[in-house]
Design an enzyme around this catalytic site. Sequence first.
Site, PDB file in Angstrom:
ATOM      1  N   GLU A  60       0.836  -1.207   0.000  1.00  0.00           N
ATOM      2  CA  GLU A  60       0.000   0.000   0.000  1.00  0.00           C
ATOM      3  C   GLU A  60       0.869   1.255   0.000  1.00  0.00           C
ATOM      4  OE1 GLU A  60      -0.722  -2.703   1.682  1.00  0.00           O
ATOM      5  OE2 GLU A  60      -2.684  -3.221   0.869  1.00  0.00           O
ATOM      6  N   HIS A 127     -10.627  -7.064   8.363  1.00  0.00           N
ATOM      7  CA  HIS A 127     -11.343  -6.768   7.114  1.00  0.00           C
ATOM      8  C   HIS A 127     -12.654  -6.039   7.370  1.00  0.00           C
ATOM      9  CE1 HIS A 127      -8.692 -10.203   6.225  1.00  0.00           C
ATOM     10  NE2 HIS A 127      -8.540  -9.610   5.050  1.00  0.00           N
TER      11      HIS A 127
END
Lengths: 326, 448
Positions: A60, A127
């Site tokens: 990321e 998540h």
Amino acid sequence: MAETTYLQAITDAMREEMLRDPRVFLLGEDIGVYGGAFKVTKGLIDEFGEERVMDTPISEAAIVGVAVGAALTGMRPIAEMQFADFITSGFSQLVTNAATLHYRYGTAVPMVVRAPSGGGIHGGAFHSKNPEAWFVHQPGLKVVAPATARDAKGLLKSAVRDDNPVLFFENKYLYRRIKDEIDPGEELLVPLGRAHIARAGGDVSIITYGAMVHAAQEAADKLAAEEGVEAEIIDLRSLQPLDKEAIFAAVMRTNRVVIVHEANLTGGIGGEIAALISEHAFEALDAPIKRVAGLDTPTPYAPAMEEFWRPNAEKIAQAIREVIRF
Amino acid sequence: MQVEMIMPQMGESIVEGTIVRWRKRVGEMVQKDEMILEISTDKVDSEIPAPVSGILVEILAEEGKTVAVKSPIARIAAGETSQAGAVAPAVSPLPEPPVQAAAADFSASAAPESVIVPEPAALAGERRFLSPVVKKIAREFGLSDSELNNIRGRGENQRITKQDILEYLSRRGGDSSVEAMPPAVPVRTSTPSPAPQPAQPPSPAPAVSPAGTQPGRAPGVDHEIVPMDHVRKRIAEHMIISKQTSAHVTSVAEVDVTPLVQYREGIKRTFEAREGFPLTYTAFFIEAAARALREFPLINASLDGDKIIIKKSIHIGIAVGLEDKLIVPVIRDAGRLNLAGIARAVHDLATRARNRQLKPDEVQGGTFSITNIGTFGNLWGTPIINQPQVAILGTGAIKKRPVVVNDAIAIRSMMYLSLTYDHRLIDGLYGGRFLQMIVQLLENYKFD
């Protein structure tokens, strides 16, 4: 008119912006050949090629870093985080670089980071996060969180055209559950920084955004049918800039406020909104402000535990009853 | 001596109770410890005994009503043995203050004497919590502490809600005898309330009342109490808040609209045939106001405490009166529309307002408003500002009148414009010049 899911609305927004402006391109993990973890970018690599739909390594920091660099050279990247949870790995690129470049050099940083966020899908602690408050705290970033398919499309298109870094928190829970009639030919642009009234009602204002707009609707409809309480719902849509005028107008109208967000309570946006009301609209209050939010723990995996953790219509209805009874 | 019965606390966590049934009626004798009513709470249903022997002189909480713990529910004239005796306190100019007693204090049931706690004028001396908005309203209307203490609060622990104080103020405004009436129906109910009770049921001993006055609730009174519906309540609130918030002042100007009337008469048929909607005078007024607002930014503003918020866009609200309500749809960016565009927006919004198809977004965000007082032939008025705006323009009826033009009397089409503005922000000079600019724009309309 076509019935468009929240997910499809995001795909359509990206596709339309890519067709309109050759500077717009996508990058992220598995977004090309695989079509994205949630299939939001499905088919786009075939239409636009791998130069404009770039599969990246699992980093990321690299994804956001490349987007910042590309934006500085005049491109308009849309970066995808596979899950908003992992945006932390790109945190420094966002808050230290992207957010401050305009302040330091006067340059535009036209980039969008899409971050699928939120729980209710049994995703567990890694998540399910709703990390928007971290970014609202950082000056120089814009943050949006749509609740409907129309807003998802209109806000994303506006975000691509904005010259600032915009974080786009799309809600996974809404992806295929929420649909709107959207005319494919309509140039749908929803301005950043403007809330709207999702439900009219005069007894109390629920200030919320994202998936919780729908939980609030359910609570409001139930209270209206069973207890004669009419709740107004303010869907903030943008969290930075925040539509303070809409918030204060709501307090002036109903004098009672319940703030709802799925992100956990402490340090959440609800605290900021409550403080703003207290500073600027205190004399309009007829009852204490209440917040309904996720619990201050990681999001549990077990469905029953997650339901206990997450705000829902019943918890919102209970908060409204308390505020109304006061 | 009168003894006040209160709603007992039936457990630590219980905050309210509902009156299920009164077994005694007003005027009847009660014996100490005789079960005279049934209540229901979240935890238990109970029968409640009379704390003293005497006559039940007043029921303060009707059957079906839910009241907070420790709220008064009835009064008993202790020691009275007949109706004649019960009437007596009412004729005395200074009846004894009521004494508060728990209807049934179960923790102290072994020592019945301790049930009666003399607390003269319990409520009057005690300061209740006031919420910020209630405090603000009380301050603006100059309500004294004692007046506030007389307002019946229906919030938690009998707190005065905004609704309570607004209802009190609207009652106080008019016929003072109305003040003695019990509020018709609870405004907010968390549980479905029983059928509305328009007034107190006829009482067998109407002369008896705690204050010794003649309350206006005798049977057969010559009025009817109708609860406001939701929309009416909102309108009422909005109007009161505006009057409390702004320093309203109205200026009136006269406009010679003869050329405008001639122009419109000339083109209205072709216009409607071409565009599919009529060209109304309202469109001209909006266009003129929008142009004037560009020159007078302080009119296109709102106030937030001591901050002036000057709006960059000009969004003009148009008051549309429906049968039973008033709605103000907003023409966005009116300053950027031409006359036909304005006429189209007015037609579209007004039509959808009448068909109740407006979206919430379309009735908010206005920065200035216009109301057409002339619709029913009226000449001018003093409109109330649509908060948080700072001005509103009222347009009167266009009438032919003899006027002096160049020292001769001519027949001209005349109308009045009434501009109400918030004197906190706008002084007479600025407001007056703004109004005169609209006059100039309408009198010298540039026809294309």
